[in-house]
Design a protein around this motif. Structure first.
Motif: not given
Ligand SMILES: Cc1cc2nc3c(=O)[nH]c(=O)nc-3n(C[C@H](O)[C@H](O)[C@H](O)COP(=O)(O)O)c2cc1C
Length: 217
Positions: A118, A149, A192, A195, A198
């Motif tokens: 990330s 991410f 995340w 999303s 993701v």
């Protein structure tokens, strides 16, 4: 036997932690999660004569008890935040210390591993992912895949000076006008789980590890 997950993020319960935990969960296996920043350990001291024979590092710290578990694990998930465009310090030290597994014998040979990262949107993830892969493939582990991410979370969001400082990344990214009109709310701390891309990459990765393990007789 278990699938082990290691996060090197000092943000306990942050994106990296939760991504590693989600991949572990998706494997459907018995799993154990470790946050490396809660352990105390130091860099490799290159005392090869001490670890070469039995593939076990002799430094007396919190990693000592993990070597057997790592060697006998089914798969390994490695999660790192992106710092300075690369994996962070805790992950670098951890992977360096696994060098005990690279001698006459390779206890990690063929062991599946995946990389989770990330970052704050300032750098692409490739360098961090490649850095983890470089170490793990030196130990002859088998790369299964990665997920990244873009959290866009800048340390300036909680340093206390983000809205006035002229040298931080927030100023670079949002500019003077953006900074002036900005309010740092919880929406800036992206997760995340919000999303869909993701989420599906995490699902896929967990599934890929599960399928890989099913093929092992
Ligand atoms: C010391 C430090 C260096 C960082 N360097 C970068 C960087 O080079 N590129 C980037 O995109 N983000 C950078 N970040 C931001 C983090 O990667 C970002 O906040 C990420 O969400 C951290 O994941 P976590 O919240 O799960 O720990 C840095 C953060 C810190 C604390």
């Amino acid at each position: 036997m278990a699938v082990l997950g290691f996060s090197s993020s000092p943000i306990i319960g942050g994106n990296v932690d939760r991504m590693v935990q989600a991949v572990l969960h998706k494997t459907g296996k018995v799993t154990h999660f470790f946050n490396l920043t809660e352990l105390t350990f130091s860099p490799c001291r290159a005392c090869a004569h001490l670890c070469a024979k039995d593939n076990r590092c002799k430094l007396d710290d919190d990693l000592k008890h993990l070597y057997d578990r790592i060697a006998s694990s089914e798969a390994i998930i490695l999660g790192t935040p992106i710092y300075h465009g690369n994996m962070n310090g805790f992950m670098t030290l951890f992977l360096e210390r696994l060098w005990a597994f690279r001698h006459l014998k390779f206890p990690l040979k063929g062991k599946p591993f995946a990389v989770v990262t990330s970052g704050g949107g300032l750098n692409p993830p490739e360098k961090a992912i490649e850095a983890v892969k470089l170490r793990m493939t030196a130990y002859r582990a088998t790369f299964i895949g990665s997920v990244w991410f873009d959290s866009s979370i800048l340390p300036c969001f909680n340093c206390g000076y983000g809205l006035t400082c002229k040298v931080g990344r927030l100023f670079d990214v949002y500019g003077e006008a953006g900074q002036k009109s900005m309010k740092i709310t919880k929406e800036f701390f992206k997760r995340w789980e919000d999303s869909p891309a993701v989420v599906s990459r995490i699902d896929e990765l967990g599934y890929k590890i599960k399928s890989f393990l099913c093929q092992i007789p």
